[in-house]
Design an enzyme around this catalytic site. Sequence first.
Site, PDB file in Angstrom:
ATOM      1  N   LYS A  23      18.570 111.033 -44.039  1.00 55.52           N
ATOM      2  CA  LYS A  23      18.424 111.020 -45.499  1.00 55.52           C
ATOM      3  C   LYS A  23      16.956 111.225 -45.897  1.00 55.52           C
ATOM      4  O   LYS A  23      16.647 112.024 -46.777  1.00 55.52           O
ATOM      5  CB  LYS A  23      18.943 109.701 -46.093  1.00 55.52           C
ATOM      6  CG  LYS A  23      20.400 109.394 -45.735  1.00 55.52           C
ATOM      7  CD  LYS A  23      20.874 108.091 -46.346  1.00 55.52           C
ATOM      8  CE  LYS A  23      20.129 106.862 -45.896  1.00 55.52           C
ATOM      9  NZ  LYS A  23      20.318 106.529 -44.465  1.00 55.52           N
ATOM     10  N   ARG A  98      23.499 102.007 -52.853  1.00 56.03           N
ATOM     11  CA  ARG A  98      23.978 101.627 -51.525  1.00 56.03           C
ATOM     12  C   ARG A  98      25.168 100.689 -51.609  1.00 56.03           C
ATOM     13  O   ARG A  98      25.741 100.319 -50.589  1.00 56.03           O
ATOM     14  CB  ARG A  98      22.853 100.900 -50.821  1.00 56.03           C
ATOM     15  CG  ARG A  98      22.499 101.436 -49.475  1.00 56.03           C
ATOM     16  CD  ARG A  98      21.243 100.705 -49.080  1.00 56.03           C
ATOM     17  NE  ARG A  98      20.900 100.892 -47.733  1.00 56.03           N
ATOM     18  CZ  ARG A  98      19.825 101.595 -47.345  1.00 56.03           C
ATOM     19  NH1 ARG A  98      19.053 102.181 -48.215  1.00 56.03           N
ATOM     20  NH2 ARG A  98      19.548 101.674 -46.083  1.00 56.03           N
ATOM     21  N   ARG A 134      12.094 107.021 -33.790  1.00 54.70           N
ATOM     22  CA  ARG A 134      11.396 107.444 -35.015  1.00 54.70           C
ATOM     23  C   ARG A 134       9.967 106.911 -35.083  1.00 54.70           C
ATOM     24  O   ARG A 134       9.702 105.745 -34.788  1.00 54.70           O
ATOM     25  CB  ARG A 134      12.158 106.969 -36.248  1.00 54.70           C
ATOM     26  CG  ARG A 134      11.391 107.265 -37.540  1.00 54.70           C
ATOM     27  CD  ARG A 134      12.213 107.091 -38.771  1.00 54.70           C
ATOM     28  NE  ARG A 134      12.812 105.773 -38.847  1.00 54.70           N
ATOM     29  CZ  ARG A 134      13.714 105.424 -39.753  1.00 54.70           C
ATOM     30  NH1 ARG A 134      14.120 106.305 -40.628  1.00 54.70           N
ATOM     31  NH2 ARG A 134      14.220 104.214 -39.759  1.00 54.70           N
ATOM     32  N   ARG A 167       8.557 101.564 -37.568  1.00 55.88           N
ATOM     33  CA  ARG A 167       9.042 100.536 -38.500  1.00 55.88           C
ATOM     34  C   ARG A 167       9.525  99.315 -37.737  1.00 55.88           C
ATOM     35  O   ARG A 167      10.227  99.454 -36.730  1.00 55.88           O
ATOM     36  CB  ARG A 167      10.191 101.110 -39.342  1.00 55.88           C
ATOM     37  CG  ARG A 167       9.714 101.876 -40.543  1.00 55.88           C
ATOM     38  CD  ARG A 167      10.786 102.620 -41.266  1.00 55.88           C
ATOM     39  NE  ARG A 167      12.050 101.930 -41.459  1.00 55.88           N
ATOM     40  CZ  ARG A 167      13.082 102.446 -42.117  1.00 55.88           C
ATOM     41  NH1 ARG A 167      12.976 103.639 -42.657  1.00 55.88           N
ATOM     42  NH2 ARG A 167      14.216 101.783 -42.242  1.00 55.88           N
ATOM     43  N   ARG A 178      21.729  96.829 -39.104  1.00 54.74           N
ATOM     44  CA  ARG A 178      21.710  97.758 -40.248  1.00 54.74           C
ATOM     45  C   ARG A 178      22.966  98.624 -40.265  1.00 54.74           C
ATOM     46  O   ARG A 178      23.534  98.903 -41.329  1.00 54.74           O
ATOM     47  CB  ARG A 178      20.455  98.637 -40.193  1.00 54.74           C
ATOM     48  CG  ARG A 178      19.196  97.869 -40.563  1.00 54.74           C
ATOM     49  CD  ARG A 178      17.940  98.537 -40.058  1.00 54.74           C
ATOM     50  NE  ARG A 178      17.758  99.889 -40.507  1.00 54.74           N
ATOM     51  CZ  ARG A 178      16.996 100.799 -39.895  1.00 54.74           C
ATOM     52  NH1 ARG A 178      16.334 100.482 -38.785  1.00 54.74           N
ATOM     53  NH2 ARG A 178      16.889 102.003 -40.379  1.00 54.74           N
TER      54      ARG A 178
HETATM   55  P1  AP5 Z   1      15.449 109.719 -41.170  1.00 56.17           P
HETATM   56  O1  AP5 Z   1      15.426 110.963 -42.003  1.00 56.17           O
HETATM   57  O2  AP5 Z   1      14.271 108.810 -41.251  1.00 56.17           O
HETATM   58  O3  AP5 Z   1      16.835 108.928 -41.390  1.00 56.17           O
HETATM   59  P2  AP5 Z   1      17.339 108.044 -42.608  1.00 56.17           P
HETATM   60  O4  AP5 Z   1      18.757 108.382 -42.851  1.00 56.17           O
HETATM   61  O5  AP5 Z   1      16.395 108.163 -43.766  1.00 56.17           O
HETATM   62  O6  AP5 Z   1      17.256 106.617 -41.926  1.00 56.17           O
HETATM   63  P3  AP5 Z   1      16.629 105.251 -42.442  1.00 56.17           P
HETATM   64  O7  AP5 Z   1      16.511 104.372 -41.253  1.00 56.17           O
HETATM   65  O8  AP5 Z   1      15.357 105.475 -43.227  1.00 56.17           O
HETATM   66  O9  AP5 Z   1      17.721 104.758 -43.373  1.00 56.17           O
HETATM   67  P4  AP5 Z   1      17.962 103.328 -43.760  1.00 56.17           P
HETATM   68  O10 AP5 Z   1      18.980 103.564 -44.762  1.00 56.17           O
HETATM   69  O11 AP5 Z   1      18.308 102.364 -42.691  1.00 56.17           O
HETATM   70  O12 AP5 Z   1      16.499 102.787 -44.197  1.00 56.17           O
HETATM   71  P5  AP5 Z   1      15.825 102.587 -45.622  1.00 56.17           P
HETATM   72  O13 AP5 Z   1      14.385 102.790 -45.456  1.00 56.17           O
HETATM   73  O14 AP5 Z   1      16.544 103.313 -46.683  1.00 56.17           O
HETATM   74  O15 AP5 Z   1      15.652 110.189 -39.648  1.00 56.17           O
HETATM   75  C1  AP5 Z   1      15.705 109.230 -38.599  1.00 56.17           C
HETATM   76  C2  AP5 Z   1      15.139 109.879 -37.320  1.00 56.17           C
HETATM   77  O16 AP5 Z   1      16.001 110.967 -36.930  1.00 56.17           O
HETATM   78  C3  AP5 Z   1      13.744 110.499 -37.479  1.00 56.17           C
HETATM   79  O17 AP5 Z   1      13.003 110.268 -36.324  1.00 56.17           O
HETATM   80  C4  AP5 Z   1      13.998 112.009 -37.691  1.00 56.17           C
HETATM   81  O18 AP5 Z   1      12.943 112.787 -37.198  1.00 56.17           O
HETATM   82  C5  AP5 Z   1      15.282 112.205 -36.884  1.00 56.17           C
HETATM   83  N1  AP5 Z   1      16.159 113.204 -37.489  1.00 56.17           N
HETATM   84  C6  AP5 Z   1      16.467 113.336 -38.827  1.00 56.17           C
HETATM   85  N2  AP5 Z   1      17.331 114.347 -39.012  1.00 56.17           N
HETATM   86  C7  AP5 Z   1      17.562 114.869 -37.764  1.00 56.17           C
HETATM   87  C8  AP5 Z   1      18.391 115.940 -37.296  1.00 56.17           C
HETATM   88  N3  AP5 Z   1      19.145 116.689 -38.148  1.00 56.17           N
HETATM   89  N4  AP5 Z   1      18.426 116.182 -35.970  1.00 56.17           N
HETATM   90  C9  AP5 Z   1      17.666 115.436 -35.095  1.00 56.17           C
HETATM   91  N5  AP5 Z   1      16.862 114.412 -35.502  1.00 56.17           N
HETATM   92  C10 AP5 Z   1      16.822 114.130 -36.816  1.00 56.17           C
HETATM   93  O19 AP5 Z   1      16.130 101.022 -45.883  1.00 56.17           O
HETATM   94  C11 AP5 Z   1      15.505 100.007 -45.120  1.00 56.17           C
HETATM   95  C12 AP5 Z   1      15.977  98.646 -45.592  1.00 56.17           C
HETATM   96  O20 AP5 Z   1      15.613  98.440 -46.970  1.00 56.17           O
HETATM   97  C13 AP5 Z   1      17.492  98.414 -45.547  1.00 56.17           C
HETATM   98  O21 AP5 Z   1      17.935  98.007 -44.263  1.00 56.17           O
HETATM   99  C14 AP5 Z   1      17.657  97.328 -46.624  1.00 56.17           C
HETATM  100  O22 AP5 Z   1      17.287  96.063 -46.124  1.00 56.17           O
HETATM  101  C15 AP5 Z   1      16.636  97.731 -47.671  1.00 56.17           C
HETATM  102  N6  AP5 Z   1      17.192  98.609 -48.724  1.00 56.17           N
HETATM  103  C16 AP5 Z   1      16.838  99.904 -48.967  1.00 56.17           C
HETATM  104  N7  AP5 Z   1      17.532 100.401 -50.001  1.00 56.17           N
HETATM  105  C17 AP5 Z   1      18.336  99.410 -50.424  1.00 56.17           C
HETATM  106  C18 AP5 Z   1      19.308  99.326 -51.463  1.00 56.17           C
HETATM  107  N8  AP5 Z   1      19.587 100.365 -52.273  1.00 56.17           N
HETATM  108  N9  AP5 Z   1      19.978  98.164 -51.620  1.00 56.17           N
HETATM  109  C19 AP5 Z   1      19.709  97.094 -50.832  1.00 56.17           C
HETATM  110  N10 AP5 Z   1      18.804  97.108 -49.832  1.00 56.17           N
HETATM  111  C20 AP5 Z   1      18.124  98.265 -49.634  1.00 56.17           C
END
Ligand code: AP5
Length: 229
Positions: A23, A98, A134, A167, A178
Amino acid sequence: MPAQGAKSCYRAVVFLGPPGAGKGTQTRALAERLGVPYLSTGDMLRDHISRGTALGRQADAVVAAGELVPDELVNSMVGVWFKQQSDSNGVVLDGFPRTVNQARELDQWLGNNGPVVINFRVEYNELIQRLTGRRSCPQCRRIYNVYLKPPARDGFCDCDGARLTQRPDDDEQVIRERLAAYERQTRPLVEFYRQRTKFFEVDGNQPPETVTNQLCRILEGADVVCNQQ
Ligand code: AP5
């Protein structure tokens, strides 16, 4: 935020998918092609945590445990951001909504212009490998992967030379929490949006550039135009 009935061309693009689905990677690529601002609630929460704000102190332990921050905290944080985007023609949203509750809040902000929703599907074991590998640039926020997309110089950003960081919630135990939180609280949101006409699914197992090009084709079909690359 568009008032009801205003800016009929305004489009919000929502990315859904489990942690590691890509994402964040696609949000940055797509926002650039669309020329619109993007939001990452994860980045926003991590920023609050590092600055030790009142919100950051409430969110810290929840994020560290891999659980979701309560809706009311996230909704008010994102609501402030939305109000600041009144001049844009659209936004790309990574990590929001979410939960179904957050989606209902978004509907109220968007009025008649419901979001275009993209759901990324990726295999579980691939997600674990992506997240444990990552690394991110703390300056420009570019995302790398030690297994799948390493920087040219080990540990440093290709773009600005900053030392890459990992992270804290990319620890394997927390990653599994998660993914479990995603199944419990976000999977129902996929079904909520699936009933709508502007819902699309994308195979996120493909290379990032292939996914970006596919997204642009989908969005053009939904009247959201990407700049040529
Ligand atoms: P990346 O693009 O970083 O993946 P992502 O889907 O963004 O994963 P996240 O871990 O950031 O999502 P998340 O939802 O857990 O975390 P968030 O920060 O939102 O890619 C991941 C890796 O794969 C990278 O190394 C990349 O290079 C590689 N990659 C990407 N695409 C690829 C491909 N096509 N092929 C090969 N490799 C690839 O949330 C963190 C925390 O915040 C949550 O756990 C929660 O506690 C809180 N939070 C955030 N938003 C909310 C909300 N709305 N409500 C409540 N709590 C929330």
